[in-house]
Write a protein that holds these residues in place. Sequence first.
Motif, PDB file in Angstrom:
ATOM      1  N   UNK A  20      15.677 -59.966  26.648  1.00  0.00           N
ATOM      2  CA  UNK A  20      14.518 -59.606  25.661  1.00  0.00           C
ATOM      3  C   UNK A  20      14.511 -58.480  25.130  1.00  0.00           C
ATOM      4  N   UNK A  21      14.471 -57.203  26.242  1.00  0.00           N
ATOM      5  CA  UNK A  21      14.518 -56.020  25.625  1.00  0.00           C
ATOM      6  C   UNK A  21      15.449 -55.656  24.702  1.00  0.00           C
ATOM      7  N   UNK A  22      16.757 -55.946  25.008  1.00  0.00           N
ATOM      8  CA  UNK A  22      17.814 -56.026  23.874  1.00  0.00           C
ATOM      9  C   UNK A  22      17.632 -56.517  22.411  1.00  0.00           C
ATOM     10  N   UNK A  23      16.916 -57.698  22.584  1.00  0.00           N
ATOM     11  CA  UNK A  23      16.736 -58.284  21.251  1.00  0.00           C
ATOM     12  C   UNK A  23      15.796 -57.636  20.233  1.00  0.00           C
ATOM     13  N   UNK A  24      14.472 -57.360  21.156  1.00  0.00           N
ATOM     14  CA  UNK A  24      13.373 -56.559  20.551  1.00  0.00           C
ATOM     15  C   UNK A  24      13.889 -55.014  20.091  1.00  0.00           C
ATOM     16  N   UNK A  25      14.388 -54.562  20.783  1.00  0.00           N
ATOM     17  CA  UNK A  25      14.850 -53.132  20.615  1.00  0.00           C
ATOM     18  C   UNK A  25      16.092 -53.278  19.579  1.00  0.00           C
ATOM     19  N   UNK A  26      16.798 -54.216  19.619  1.00  0.00           N
ATOM     20  CA  UNK A  26      17.765 -53.999  18.505  1.00  0.00           C
ATOM     21  C   UNK A  26      17.232 -54.589  17.076  1.00  0.00           C
ATOM     22  N   UNK A  27      16.293 -55.507  17.143  1.00  0.00           N
ATOM     23  CA  UNK A  27      15.811 -55.780  15.894  1.00  0.00           C
ATOM     24  C   UNK A  27      14.875 -54.523  15.217  1.00  0.00           C
ATOM     25  N   UNK A  28      14.217 -54.026  16.221  1.00  0.00           N
ATOM     26  CA  UNK A  28      13.427 -52.749  15.471  1.00  0.00           C
ATOM     27  C   UNK A  28      14.292 -51.625  15.046  1.00  0.00           C
ATOM     28  N   UNK A  29      15.458 -51.455  15.790  1.00  0.00           N
ATOM     29  CA  UNK A  29      16.169 -50.325  15.337  1.00  0.00           C
ATOM     30  C   UNK A  29      16.826 -50.725  14.064  1.00  0.00           C
ATOM     31  N   UNK A  30      17.243 -52.027  13.797  1.00  0.00           N
ATOM     32  CA  UNK A  30      17.795 -52.478  12.451  1.00  0.00           C
ATOM     33  C   UNK A  30      16.735 -52.567  11.449  1.00  0.00           C
ATOM     34  N   UNK A  31      15.362 -52.623  11.839  1.00  0.00           N
ATOM     35  CA  UNK A  31      14.285 -52.750  10.959  1.00  0.00           C
ATOM     36  C   UNK A  31      14.227 -51.369  10.345  1.00  0.00           C
ATOM     37  N   UNK A  46      11.933 -42.341  11.010  1.00  0.00           N
ATOM     38  CA  UNK A  46      12.924 -41.709  11.538  1.00  0.00           C
ATOM     39  C   UNK A  46      12.660 -41.550  13.216  1.00  0.00           C
ATOM     40  N   UNK A  47      11.419 -41.219  13.534  1.00  0.00           N
ATOM     41  CA  UNK A  47      10.808 -41.114  15.017  1.00  0.00           C
ATOM     42  C   UNK A  47      11.127 -42.594  15.650  1.00  0.00           C
ATOM     43  N   UNK A  48      10.583 -43.535  15.021  1.00  0.00           N
ATOM     44  CA  UNK A  48      10.476 -44.903  15.372  1.00  0.00           C
ATOM     45  C   UNK A  48      12.133 -45.357  15.656  1.00  0.00           C
ATOM     46  N   UNK A  49      12.933 -44.833  14.621  1.00  0.00           N
ATOM     47  CA  UNK A  49      14.431 -45.312  14.762  1.00  0.00           C
ATOM     48  C   UNK A  49      14.701 -44.657  16.071  1.00  0.00           C
ATOM     49  N   UNK A  50      14.685 -43.372  16.028  1.00  0.00           N
ATOM     50  CA  UNK A  50      15.159 -42.738  17.224  1.00  0.00           C
ATOM     51  C   UNK A  50      14.611 -43.250  18.449  1.00  0.00           C
ATOM     52  N   UNK A  51      13.501 -43.441  18.852  1.00  0.00           N
ATOM     53  CA  UNK A  51      12.929 -43.890  20.035  1.00  0.00           C
ATOM     54  C   UNK A  51      13.572 -45.353  20.174  1.00  0.00           C
ATOM     55  N   UNK A  52      13.644 -46.126  19.211  1.00  0.00           N
ATOM     56  CA  UNK A  52      14.112 -47.333  19.727  1.00  0.00           C
ATOM     57  C   UNK A  52      15.545 -47.520  20.190  1.00  0.00           C
ATOM     58  N   UNK A  53      16.424 -46.403  19.540  1.00  0.00           N
ATOM     59  CA  UNK A  53      17.823 -46.382  19.696  1.00  0.00           C
ATOM     60  C   UNK A  53      18.038 -45.625  21.085  1.00  0.00           C
TER      61      UNK A  53
END
Length: 73
Positions: A20-31, A46-53
């Motif tokens: 579940x975490x992989x899916x949610x964090x992956x989708x958010x990183x792609x977004x 930029x901050x959201x992408x960095x925190x998600x990655x």
Amino acid sequence: MNPGLSKKEVPQMGTKVFVFLLIVLGINSLRYGTYLLEGSTSIYYSVCLASNVLSLLAVIILRVRRKETVECK
């Protein structure tokens, strides 16, 4: 630390939670990555992408460490 658990009985992340975490964090990183690739210069994206990655990497590293400790026992 939880007073009901000893040091050796640390709760582990289940497989369903891990996926579940992989899916949610992956989708958010792609977004957020797409927002940046489209030309948005917002620091928020930029901050959201960095925190998600970073969170995605942390989840993967914790899972690998868990497998290593289970195999060593």
